[in-house]
Design a protein around this motif. Structure first.
Motif, PDB file in Angstrom:
ATOM      1  N   LEU A 152       7.430  -1.406   1.369  1.00  0.00           N
ATOM      2  CA  LEU A 152       6.443  -1.397   0.214  1.00  0.00           C
ATOM      3  C   LEU A 152       4.923  -0.793   0.605  1.00  0.00           C
ATOM      4  CD1 LEU A 152       7.253  -4.079  -2.322  1.00  0.00           C
ATOM      5  CD2 LEU A 152       7.899  -1.251  -2.396  1.00  0.00           C
ATOM      6  N   SER A 189      13.594  -1.927  -6.181  1.00  0.00           N
ATOM      7  CA  SER A 189      11.944  -1.647  -5.173  1.00  0.00           C
ATOM      8  C   SER A 189      11.789  -0.727  -5.279  1.00  0.00           C
ATOM      9  CB  SER A 189      11.965  -2.960  -3.763  1.00  0.00           C
ATOM     10  OG  SER A 189      12.530  -3.918  -4.010  1.00  0.00           O
ATOM     11  N   TRP A 190      12.713   0.440  -4.370  1.00  0.00           N
ATOM     12  CA  TRP A 190      12.515   1.837  -4.163  1.00  0.00           C
ATOM     13  C   TRP A 190      12.691   2.194  -5.271  1.00  0.00           C
ATOM     14  CZ3 TRP A 190       9.795   4.105  -0.135  1.00  0.00           C
ATOM     15  CH2 TRP A 190       9.815   5.612  -0.139  1.00  0.00           C
ATOM     16  N   VAL A 193       9.564   4.158  -6.676  1.00  0.00           N
ATOM     17  CA  VAL A 193       8.599   4.978  -6.373  1.00  0.00           C
ATOM     18  C   VAL A 193       8.054   6.088  -6.485  1.00  0.00           C
ATOM     19  CG1 VAL A 193       7.684   5.231  -3.457  1.00  0.00           C
ATOM     20  CG2 VAL A 193       8.499   2.809  -4.294  1.00  0.00           C
TER      21      VAL A 193
END
Length: 232
Positions: A152, A189-190, A193
């Protein structure tokens, strides 16, 4: 900034400065070839400097040379070796071995961008990381407890570079086995992005690939597909 004409058409304009684009797909789906083509096009068009961070030994000056011979760009009818030297002088390739090396190089990129703003010389306009997943996967697989927070932190650095310096960022990501079908690596989570995510697939036994939009700020996801030939 141009990727290749068919993908530019799909996206309504190709790479956009200030944004982070991800290309994902299985091995040999055309990810690296499109990265090379984009680097060559930006350098040959004199748009600025390209930084190509290579974690998979994929950068190929020979392929760059073949590509620029086919570009519909006038370079004053210079001899091929002169034209190639000019293009290659605008592409800075760095081999990246691990995530710590990547953080170090990105810090140097940021310093260079700030310096170029002050002295007005040719500025970095495109940053390519091929592949980002090969650098992140080892640290989020359990070996490093802080792996996810490092991922992150990297995401924040890349988006900050893109936003503050009007930089186009292009990264590649491999596919992993999923429930029923392969899926992009690096997890939930990615996937939030990148501003734009494309998935490439390749027709068996040919150089014809399909690009599908997974995420886009302006286009509907999943319904926008384009067939294209992988640049040789």
């Amino acid at each position: 900034m141009s990727l290749i004409p068919s993908i530019d058409t799909l996206l309504g304009g190709g790479l956009r400065q200030g944004q982070l684009m991800e290309i994902t797909g299985q091995s040999s789906s055309g990810k690296t070839q499109v990265c090379l083509c984009s680097a060559a096009h930006v350098a040959a068009s004199h748009l600025g400097v390209v930084v190509y961070l290579d974690s998979s030994n994929s950068f190929s000056p020979r392929h760059i040379a073949r590509m620029i011979d086919e570009f519909p760009i006038s370079l004053d009818n210079e001899p091929k070796h002169v034209r190639l030297n000019k293009v290659m002088s605008s592409i800075i390739c760095e081999s990246i071995f691990d995530i710590f090396n990547l953080f170090e190089v990105l810090h140097q990129v940021e310093l260079s961008l700030k310096k170029k703003v002050n002295n007005g010389s040719s500025k970095i306009c495109l940053l390519i990381i091929d592949s980002i997943s090969s650098l992140l996967a080892p640290i989020i697989s359990g070996k490093y407890p802080q792996g996810r927070s490092m991922m992150l932190s990297l995401a924040m650095i890349l988006k900050k570079l893109a936003d503050e310096h009007n930089l186009a960022v292009l990264v590649t990501n491999h596919m992993v086995a999923g429930n029923g079908a392969p899926k992009p690596a690096l997890g939930e989570s990615w996937k939030t992005v990148p501003h734009v995510r494309l998935v490439f697939s390749r027709d068996r036994g040919s150089n014809i690939c399909t690009a599908t939009v997974l995420k886009h700020t302006l286009l509907a996801s999943g319904r926008n597909c384009m067939k294209f030939a992988v640049p040789s």
